[in-house]
Enzyme design. Structure first.
Site, short mmCIF file in Angstrom:
data_model
loop_
_atom_site.label_atom_id
_atom_site.label_comp_id
_atom_site.label_asym_id
_atom_site.label_seq_id
_atom_site.Cartn_x
_atom_site.Cartn_y
_atom_site.Cartn_z
N HIS A 1 34.82 51.00 39.50
CA HIS A 1 35.57 51.41 38.20
C HIS A 1 34.35 52.02 37.51
O HIS A 1 34.78 52.45 36.23
CB HIS A 1 36.30 50.16 37.51
CG HIS A 1 37.39 49.72 38.18
ND1 HIS A 1 38.38 50.81 38.38
CD2 HIS A 1 37.73 48.73 38.90
CE1 HIS A 1 39.61 50.11 38.94
NE2 HIS A 1 39.03 48.59 39.47
N GLU B 1 42.68 40.99 47.08
CA GLU B 1 43.50 41.42 45.87
C GLU B 1 44.67 42.19 46.52
O GLU B 1 45.20 42.88 45.59
CB GLU B 1 42.30 42.09 45.03
CG GLU B 1 41.73 43.24 45.50
CD GLU B 1 41.05 44.03 44.57
OE1 GLU B 1 41.14 43.56 43.40
OE2 GLU B 1 40.48 44.95 44.68
N ASP C 1 44.30 42.64 40.38
CA ASP C 1 44.97 43.39 41.37
C ASP C 1 45.83 42.58 42.16
O ASP C 1 46.89 42.88 42.63
CB ASP C 1 43.94 44.18 42.46
CG ASP C 1 43.56 45.19 41.40
OD1 ASP C 1 44.43 46.16 41.18
OD2 ASP C 1 42.28 45.62 41.41
C1 3PY Z 1 40.60 42.16 39.91
O1 3PY Z 1 40.85 41.31 39.46
O2 3PY Z 1 41.49 43.07 40.26
C2 3PY Z 1 39.32 42.66 40.21
O3 3PY Z 1 39.03 43.35 41.09
C3 3PY Z 1 38.14 41.94 39.66
O4 3PY Z 1 36.89 42.73 39.72
MG MG Z 2 40.42 44.63 41.63
#
Ligand code: 3PY
Ligand code: MG
Length: 259
Positions: free
Chosen positions: A45, A154, A180
């Protein structure tokens, strides 16, 4: 120990760090005086290309912080460059299929574990670090120990296969991305929901049983402390962007608040 993150975990029980989305090397040096253990240089990001990321790694090393790089994708270019520049850990976002996790191992680890490409680059002091001076077999084995592969859990798919994933040889640990993961589970940001908390515990337990590290992102000090108590090996709390905003807003509120 060859890895500063592992050293911090073994000495303190839980390592604490933060994400970098806009910071420059002097800011990383400042963080080195805070008692923090690691920084995550976010090339997913954040705006960092290879050279700026390398400068941040150097700054982290200079102050005893473990430099972890979150790459944007599982490609040879992303992973090889981060490792050759001296990342002590590679975080990989958004993986779904178990095969993608295996591909990450292939790119991150030297044989016999994977098939990482060979060059004695900055990460080994161009071959001059003590750990890099032995035979080629020793170099490969030490490199595999020095650079941790920490793919993220995630996605719902990764969660469903987490017990298999954590047992893949070459995966050193899992980094949970709560945002995520909660989005993928159809419950965005509902971190207190029992189903979400069960998912987090499932990943933590799978890691513990497999003898792998478990790390997580948090946005509040309260959450970070909770994760430490639950037995996470490392917590990355907040992002430099959020911290700047918070601290300067508080300052302005205090200065202007009385007017
Ligand atoms: C998330 O919370 O999706 C992340 O990737 C945190 O770094
Ligand atoms: Mg993430």
């Amino acid at each position: 120990m060859l890895n500063k993150l592992r050293t911090a975990i073994s000495e303190k029980g839980c390592a604490v760090g933060t994400f970098l989305g806009v910071s420059t090397p002097p800011i990383v040096e400042i963080l080195g005086y805070t008692g923090m253990d690691f920084v995550v240089i976010d090339t997913e990001h954040g705006p960092y290309d290879t050279m700026p990321a390398s400068d941040l790694i150097r700054a982290a090393d200079s102050k005893g912080l473990s430099p972890i790089v979150r790459v944007a994708e599982v490609t040879h270019k992303e992973i090889q460059r981060a490792l050759d520049n001296g990342a002590e850990g590679i975080i990989i976002p958004c993986l779904r299929e178990t095969e993608e996790f295996r591909k990450a191992v292939d790119l991150c680890k030297f044989p016999p574990v994977g098939n990482r490409g060979f060059l004695k680059a900055r990460g080994s002091g161009f071959g001059n670090e003590d750990w890099a001076k032995g035979t080629l077999e020793e170099y490969m084995s030490n490199s595999n120990e020095k650079a941790l592969l920490l793919p993220q859990c995630e996605t719902r798919e990764a969660l469903e296969n987490i017990e298999e994933i954590v047992n893949i040889d070459g995966i050193d640990g899992i980094f949970i991305g709560p945002f995520d993961l909660s989005i993928s589970m159809g419950m965005p940001g509902q971190f207190k929901a029992p189903e979400f908390q069960q998912a987090v515990r499932r990943v933590l337990n799978a890691c513990k049983e497999a003898g792998k590290l478990c790390m997580i992102f948090s946005t509040t000090v309260e959450d970070a402390k909770g994760y430490m108590k639950e037995g996470f090996d490392a917590v990355a709390n907040s992002i430099d962007t959020l911290m700047f905003m918070k601290v300067y807003k508080e300052m302005m509120d205090e200065i202007r608040g009385g007017e």
